[in-house]
Motif scaffolding. Structure first.
Motif, PDB file in Angstrom:
ATOM      1  N   VAL A  21      19.950  16.869  24.677  1.00  0.00           N
ATOM      2  CA  VAL A  21      19.511  15.797  25.567  1.00  0.00           C
ATOM      3  C   VAL A  21      17.993  15.761  25.654  1.00  0.00           C
ATOM      4  CG1 VAL A  21      19.695  14.855  27.900  1.00  0.00           C
ATOM      5  CG2 VAL A  21      21.652  16.056  26.876  1.00  0.00           C
ATOM      6  N   THR A  22      17.386  16.928  25.831  1.00  0.00           N
ATOM      7  CA  THR A  22      15.927  16.949  25.967  1.00  0.00           C
ATOM      8  C   THR A  22      15.235  16.479  24.692  1.00  0.00           C
ATOM      9  OG1 THR A  22      15.845  19.294  25.317  1.00  0.00           O
ATOM     10  CG2 THR A  22      16.013  18.806  27.670  1.00  0.00           C
ATOM     11  N   MET A  23      15.785  16.867  23.526  1.00  0.00           N
ATOM     12  CA  MET A  23      15.191  16.423  22.264  1.00  0.00           C
ATOM     13  C   MET A  23      15.374  14.923  22.059  1.00  0.00           C
ATOM     14  SD  MET A  23      15.913  19.468  19.481  1.00  0.00           S
ATOM     15  CE  MET A  23      17.684  19.569  19.755  1.00  0.00           C
ATOM     16  N   ALA A  24      16.598  14.430  22.315  1.00  0.00           N
ATOM     17  CA  ALA A  24      16.854  13.003  22.120  1.00  0.00           C
ATOM     18  C   ALA A  24      15.972  12.161  23.027  1.00  0.00           C
ATOM     19  CB  ALA A  24      18.326  12.700  22.373  1.00  0.00           C
ATOM     20  N   LEU A  25      15.803  12.584  24.266  1.00  0.00           N
ATOM     21  CA  LEU A  25      14.947  11.843  25.193  1.00  0.00           C
ATOM     22  C   LEU A  25      13.501  11.819  24.705  1.00  0.00           C
ATOM     23  CD1 LEU A  25      14.751  10.348  27.879  1.00  0.00           C
ATOM     24  CD2 LEU A  25      14.359  12.560  28.998  1.00  0.00           C
ATOM     25  N   SER A  26      13.035  12.949  24.203  1.00  0.00           N
ATOM     26  CA  SER A  26      11.664  13.005  23.684  1.00  0.00           C
ATOM     27  C   SER A  26      11.508  12.107  22.457  1.00  0.00           C
ATOM     28  CB  SER A  26      11.298  14.442  23.325  1.00  0.00           C
ATOM     29  OG  SER A  26       9.983  14.512  22.816  1.00  0.00           O
ATOM     30  N   TYR A  27      12.496  12.113  21.566  1.00  0.00           N
ATOM     31  CA  TYR A  27      12.427  11.226  20.392  1.00  0.00           C
ATOM     32  C   TYR A  27      12.281   9.770  20.822  1.00  0.00           C
ATOM     33  CZ  TYR A  27      14.298  15.111  17.527  1.00  0.00           C
ATOM     34  OH  TYR A  27      14.497  16.298  16.877  1.00  0.00           O
ATOM     35  N   LEU A  28      13.059   9.369  21.817  1.00  0.00           N
ATOM     36  CA  LEU A  28      12.994   7.985  22.277  1.00  0.00           C
ATOM     37  C   LEU A  28      11.638   7.679  22.906  1.00  0.00           C
ATOM     38  CD1 LEU A  28      16.596   7.730  23.744  1.00  0.00           C
ATOM     39  CD2 LEU A  28      15.715   6.467  21.776  1.00  0.00           C
ATOM     40  N   ARG A  29      11.130   8.603  23.704  1.00  0.00           N
ATOM     41  CA  ARG A  29       9.814   8.404  24.321  1.00  0.00           C
ATOM     42  C   ARG A  29       8.715   8.289  23.273  1.00  0.00           C
ATOM     43  NH1 ARG A  29      10.059   6.882  29.699  1.00  0.00           N
ATOM     44  NH2 ARG A  29      11.407   8.280  30.894  1.00  0.00           N
ATOM     45  N   GLU A  30       8.857   9.027  22.170  1.00  0.00           N
ATOM     46  CA  GLU A  30       7.870   9.010  21.090  1.00  0.00           C
ATOM     47  C   GLU A  30       8.163   7.935  20.048  1.00  0.00           C
ATOM     48  OE1 GLU A  30       5.133  10.936  21.078  1.00  0.00           O
ATOM     49  OE2 GLU A  30       5.828  11.669  23.054  1.00  0.00           O
ATOM     50  N   ASP A  31       9.185   7.120  20.300  1.00  0.00           N
ATOM     51  CA  ASP A  31       9.600   6.058  19.383  1.00  0.00           C
ATOM     52  C   ASP A  31       9.946   6.597  17.998  1.00  0.00           C
ATOM     53  OD1 ASP A  31      10.286   3.404  18.969  1.00  0.00           O
ATOM     54  OD2 ASP A  31       8.341   2.907  18.088  1.00  0.00           O
ATOM     55  N   MET A  32      10.579   7.764  17.962  1.00  0.00           N
ATOM     56  CA  MET A  32      11.038   8.355  16.711  1.00  0.00           C
ATOM     57  C   MET A  32      12.500   7.966  16.505  1.00  0.00           C
ATOM     58  SD  MET A  32       9.214  12.109  16.993  1.00  0.00           S
ATOM     59  CE  MET A  32       9.876  12.684  15.428  1.00  0.00           C
ATOM     60  N   ARG A  33      12.700   6.780  15.962  1.00  0.00           N
ATOM     61  CA  ARG A  33      14.033   6.204  15.819  1.00  0.00           C
ATOM     62  C   ARG A  33      14.392   5.964  14.357  1.00  0.00           C
ATOM     63  NH1 ARG A  33      14.837   3.326  21.107  1.00  0.00           N
ATOM     64  NH2 ARG A  33      12.896   3.664  22.274  1.00  0.00           N
ATOM     65  N   ALA A  34      13.596   6.450  13.441  1.00  0.00           N
ATOM     66  CA  ALA A  34      13.870   6.250  12.016  1.00  0.00           C
ATOM     67  C   ALA A  34      15.142   7.006  11.624  1.00  0.00           C
ATOM     68  CB  ALA A  34      12.691   6.719  11.176  1.00  0.00           C
ATOM     69  N   PRO A  35      15.768   6.636  10.501  1.00  0.00           N
ATOM     70  CA  PRO A  35      16.981   7.323  10.067  1.00  0.00           C
ATOM     71  C   PRO A  35      16.728   8.801   9.774  1.00  0.00           C
ATOM     72  CG  PRO A  35      16.750   5.238   8.926  1.00  0.00           C
ATOM     73  CD  PRO A  35      15.459   5.474   9.644  1.00  0.00           C
ATOM     74  N   ALA A  36      17.659   9.622  10.229  1.00  0.00           N
ATOM     75  CA  ALA A  36      17.622  11.066   9.974  1.00  0.00           C
ATOM     76  C   ALA A  36      18.959  11.466   9.383  1.00  0.00           C
ATOM     77  CB  ALA A  36      17.367  11.836  11.263  1.00  0.00           C
ATOM     78  N   THR A  37      18.916  12.395   8.435  1.00  0.00           N
ATOM     79  CA  THR A  37      20.148  12.929   7.855  1.00  0.00           C
ATOM     80  C   THR A  37      20.281  14.394   8.236  1.00  0.00           C
ATOM     81  OG1 THR A  37      20.157  11.402   5.988  1.00  0.00           O
ATOM     82  CG2 THR A  37      21.407  13.436   5.731  1.00  0.00           C
ATOM     83  N   PHE A  38      21.421  14.716   8.811  1.00  0.00           N
ATOM     84  CA  PHE A  38      21.772  16.090   9.141  1.00  0.00           C
ATOM     85  C   PHE A  38      22.942  16.512   8.259  1.00  0.00           C
ATOM     86  CE2 PHE A  38      19.380  14.954  12.835  1.00  0.00           C
ATOM     87  CZ  PHE A  38      18.901  16.140  13.385  1.00  0.00           C
ATOM     88  N   SER A  39      22.890  17.730   7.761  1.00  0.00           N
ATOM     89  CA  SER A  39      23.926  18.284   6.897  1.00  0.00           C
ATOM     90  C   SER A  39      24.654  19.398   7.642  1.00  0.00           C
ATOM     91  CB  SER A  39      23.296  18.832   5.613  1.00  0.00           C
ATOM     92  OG  SER A  39      24.278  19.281   4.716  1.00  0.00           O
ATOM     93  N   LEU A  40      25.979  19.318   7.687  1.00  0.00           N
ATOM     94  CA  LEU A  40      26.797  20.324   8.363  1.00  0.00           C
ATOM     95  C   LEU A  40      27.497  21.173   7.299  1.00  0.00           C
ATOM     96  CD1 LEU A  40      29.057  19.756  11.443  1.00  0.00           C
ATOM     97  CD2 LEU A  40      29.936  20.986   9.476  1.00  0.00           C
ATOM     98  N   PHE A  41      27.282  22.482   7.343  1.00  0.00           N
ATOM     99  CA  PHE A  41      27.789  23.374   6.309  1.00  0.00           C
ATOM    100  C   PHE A  41      27.997  24.765   6.880  1.00  0.00           C
ATOM    101  CE2 PHE A  41      23.239  23.588   6.470  1.00  0.00           C
ATOM    102  CZ  PHE A  41      22.918  24.925   6.296  1.00  0.00           C
ATOM    103  N   VAL A  42      28.699  25.605   6.131  1.00  0.00           N
ATOM    104  CA  VAL A  42      28.905  27.017   6.492  1.00  0.00           C
ATOM    105  C   VAL A  42      27.999  27.857   5.609  1.00  0.00           C
ATOM    106  CG1 VAL A  42      30.571  28.916   6.603  1.00  0.00           C
ATOM    107  CG2 VAL A  42      31.274  26.591   7.223  1.00  0.00           C
ATOM    108  N   ARG A  43      27.133  28.651   6.218  1.00  0.00           N
ATOM    109  CA  ARG A  43      26.175  29.440   5.430  1.00  0.00           C
ATOM    110  C   ARG A  43      26.886  30.452   4.533  1.00  0.00           C
ATOM    111  NH1 ARG A  43      23.224  29.456  10.498  1.00  0.00           N
ATOM    112  NH2 ARG A  43      21.259  28.304  10.319  1.00  0.00           N
TER     113      ARG A  43
END
Length: 448
Positions: free
Chosen positions: A12-34
């Motif tokens: 929540v804190t990160m998402a709120l900061s992204y919005l305040r900083e207008d960081m809304r560009a596409p991001a890709t996250f990869s979910l995997f098992v190390r």
């Protein structure tokens, strides 16, 4: 409790900061098992369907904003930028039932950065638990060598919802049924069950209990024979079945003691007593290790009921699963920390014969003789097709399991295949590492 607020506070804190900083560009996250847990030669991809359901419903409502504000001890208006946020991104995922290896993405999420960040915790929780349990159940299927398996895990699962998941995952990898009535109804699984020791104890004798049960349930019946003395219980069950003219599809259940020795004596007693076709079912703290031992020793057991150790994935109850940012606003990124470094860029897994896999970049051409594992399953926050079915997932599992090398299928000391890394992904990793080291002034990176 809203699924939206079922998350870690730092999302929540990160998402709120992204919005305040207008960081809304596409991001890709990869979910995997190390890394695979000790004693595992493969994993079964699971939880993707539940994850897609979650993403399709994701919407930050007014009550969610109030809950976030209360957790942060902030005025509600401070959290207002999050209000109305929904998931409208895309997802590429490995279909449920396919086998996966260490380092291979199970799914990749591409969405505006605040959205992709907020869904991390819930997705990890779903896929981590379900992949762990499905993989444990799959090893029971290997150990049983074609004998039916029944899910008995609900009573000791980590909550009723986990019990529902365990029953579904058992069916996904080929279990014949479940004791969980709700799961049987929800997922179209065969319901299976017998009686408890308390039932037998409630009657003046085992014989009275068995006859009463048969009167209520005319067939086929299964008698639990180890409440008092197992050998006498088998003899009593055989006599009752013969007197009532019951046999084919009926069974006795052994739930304690030396199951191999008891099964041999029970088989001899049943055959001598006359009722034909009476099966022997074993239960009581079983998992793939004990099932494998009994099968290898030739115990005359026709079916196995597995519960606690499978529904909780007892010997490997968690996976070292991660959800890592690999690209933001078209820029590949990676983590450099020793032992937890990640590879940059959107990825694809190219599957070859015998699970000779190659992890590469999403825009690479598949190497000859391979197929891509990650398929588009969501665009614009909507599924690209109808929900998957258990039958389709089971067919994929069976095909991958048949192709898996024997050393990876072993119950004891399996040797998992190790995926290769493509030349292009290796080159990109080196370039991004150099760039990030130069930018951050980090020291020379060295693998552990």
């Amino acid at each position: 409790m809203s699924q939206v607020t079922t998350t870690d506070l730092y999302q929540v804190t990160m998402a709120l900061s992204y919005l305040r900083e207008d960081m809304r560009a596409p991001a890709t996250f990869s979910l995997f098992v190390r890394d695979l847990p000790p004693g595992r030669g493969f994993l079964v991809a699971a939880g993707i369907e539940a994850g897609l359901d979650y993403l399709g419903r994701f919407h930050v409502g007014r009550s969610d904003i109030q809950d976030f504000a209360a957790a942060l001890h902030r005025p509600v208006e401070d959290l207002e930028p999050l209000h109305g946020l929904s998931f409208d991104g895309e997802v590429r995922a490995v279909p449920e039932g396919r086998l996966v290896l260490a380092g291979e993405p199970l799914l990749e999420v591409t969405a505006p950065l605040p959205q992709a960040q907020l869904v991390e915790t819930y997705l990890l929780s779903l896929l981590c638990h379900q992949t762990a349990v499905a993989s444990k159940a799959a090893r029971c299927v290997v150990a049983a060598a074609g004998r039916p398996l029944i899910d008995f895990s609900l009573r000791r699962a980590h909550g009723p919802e986990a019990g529902l998941q365990a029953a579904r995952l058992g069916a996904l990898v080929g279990f014949a049924g479940t004791s969980n009535v709700a799961a049987a109804r929800r997922y179209g699984i065969a319901a299976a069950g017998t009686m408890a020791h308390s039932y037998v104890e409630s009657f003046p004798s085992e014989e009275a209990a068995f006859r009463a049960f048969a009167r209520t349930h005319p067939g086929p019946v299964t008698f639990l024979v180890d409440t008092y003395d197992t050998d006498r219980g088998v003899a009593t069950a055989a006599r009752v079945l013969a007197d009532l003219g019951l046999g084919p599809e009926c069974a006795i259940r052994l739930d304690s003691g030396d199951l191999g020795a008891l099964a041999r004596r029970a088989r001899a007693a049943l055959d001598a007593a006359g009722p034909e076709g009476v099966r022997i079912i074993a239960s009581g703290g079983l998992d793939e290790y004990e099932v494998d031992r009994l099968v290898r020793e030739g115990a005359p057991i026709d079916a196995y009921a597995v519960g606690t150790k499978v529904g909780t994935a007892a010997d490997a109850p968690y996976l070292d699963m991660a959800y890592k940012l690999v690209e933001y606003d078209g820029r590949p990124v990676m983590k450099l920390a020793t032992a937890k470094a990640t590879a940059p860029g959107r990825k694809q897994v190219f599957r070859g014969p015998a699970l000779h896999d190659v992890i590469g970049l999403a825009n690479e051409q598949p190497p000859e003789g391979t197929e891509p594992l990650l398929l588009p399953v969501m665009r614009g926050g909507l599924r690209t097709g109808p929900p998957d079915t258990l039958a389709a997932a089971r067919a994929r599992f069976e095909a991958d399991l048949a192709a898996l090398p024997e050393e990876a299928r072993r119950i004891e000391r399996p040797v998992p295949p190790v995926p290769a890394v493509s030349t292009r992904l290796t080159a990109l990793t080196a370039v991004v590492r150099h760039r990030m080291q130069a930018r951050t002034g980090a020291g020379r990176w060295a693998p552990e």
